[in-house]
Design a protein around this motif. Structure first.
Motif, PDB file in Angstrom:
ATOM      1  N   THR A   1      -7.409  11.001  -1.657  1.00  0.00           N
ATOM      2  CA  THR A   1      -8.184  11.785  -2.614  1.00  0.00           C
ATOM      3  C   THR A   1      -8.113  11.062  -3.949  1.00  0.00           C
ATOM      4  O   THR A   1      -7.116  10.418  -4.273  1.00  0.00           O
ATOM      5  N   GLY A   2      -9.176  11.123  -4.692  1.00  0.00           N
ATOM      6  CA  GLY A   2      -9.237  10.410  -5.958  1.00  0.00           C
ATOM      7  C   GLY A   2      -9.933   9.068  -5.836  1.00  0.00           C
ATOM      8  O   GLY A   2     -10.182   8.396  -6.825  1.00  0.00           O
ATOM      9  N   PHE A   3     -10.270   8.668  -4.607  1.00  0.00           N
ATOM     10  CA  PHE A   3     -11.008   7.435  -4.371  1.00  0.00           C
ATOM     11  C   PHE A   3     -12.463   7.793  -4.036  1.00  0.00           C
ATOM     12  O   PHE A   3     -12.731   8.883  -3.547  1.00  0.00           O
ATOM     13  N   GLY A   4     -13.346   6.862  -4.244  1.00  0.00           N
ATOM     14  CA  GLY A   4     -14.718   7.054  -3.824  1.00  0.00           C
ATOM     15  C   GLY A   4     -14.819   6.894  -2.309  1.00  0.00           C
ATOM     16  O   GLY A   4     -13.828   6.662  -1.620  1.00  0.00           O
ATOM     17  N   PRO A   5     -16.028   7.014  -1.785  1.00  0.00           N
ATOM     18  CA  PRO A   5     -16.213   6.856  -0.347  1.00  0.00           C
ATOM     19  C   PRO A   5     -15.893   5.432   0.092  1.00  0.00           C
ATOM     20  O   PRO A   5     -16.014   4.488  -0.686  1.00  0.00           O
TER      21      PRO A   5
END
Length: 195
Positions: free
Chosen positions: A187-191
């Motif tokens: 979580t906190g990262f882009g796709p």
């Protein structure tokens, strides 16, 4: 020789208003359980609500640690490159010289306060934000200032940096999420594809 152990973490997952989500609370509890095995002295946190809430939860698992605010951990852009990588041009669009200078001052204060040895052995948790984690890692590796742009970290991912007098900093862990089950990682990262 005393070692300053810095356990640097990004706050738990947050909503668009900066408040921890249920996922962020669970991530924070799991991180607290992991850190409870260590002799933590202090949990420092950013003044922003998502970091304050994460630190409060960590404090529940670390009853002997002091929980306190450190303004240097606030979310900010630590460095604006003179030569802008094309992929980042949109992010920095509209950033003015005053904002860049203010970010650089905060970044220097962050390094000055935390990226140095302590006089006595210490174990400190820094609950902060992705850019500050990247800036402290960049500093530990003595990498060029623009290298922070290529680093990110997940919510409640653990980074460990050791500071000792007379030696370069040691990067022990970076972005370690082993305390989180698979559904709470990244979580906190882009796709994108994740290992």
């Amino acid at each position: 020789m005393a070692t300053r152990h810095l356990y640097v973490v990004r706050h738990g997952a947050a909503d668009p208003f900066g408040e921890l989500t249920v996922t962020g609370e669970r991530q924070s509890h799991l991180l607290g359980e992991r850190l409870a095995r260590l002799p933590i002295d202090t949990v420092w946190h950013s003044p922003l609500a998502r970091a304050v809430a994460t630190a409060r939860i960590l404090g529940e698992h670390l009853p002997n640690a002091t929980v306190a605010e450190a303004a240097e951990l606030a979310d900010h852009v630590p460095h604006v490159p003179e030569v802008m990588p094309a992929a980042w041009a949109g992010f920095f669009d509209g950033f003015d010289a005053a904002e860049a200078a203010a970010g650089a001052r905060l970044a220097e204060a962050l390094v000055s306060r935390f990226a140095r040895p302590a006089e006595t052995e210490s174990h400190e948790v820094l609950v902060t934000h992705a850019y500050q984690v990247a800036w402290l890692v960049r500093d530990a590796l003595d990498a060029p200032p623009a290298r922070w742009l290529a680093m990110s970290c997940g919510n409640t991912a653990l980074t460990v940096i050791q500071q000792r007098t007379g030696t370069p900093p040691t990067l022990v862990l970076y972005n370690d999420m082993s305390h989180l089950p698979e559904d709470l990682r990244w979580t906190g990262f882009g796709p994108g594809t994740r290992p």
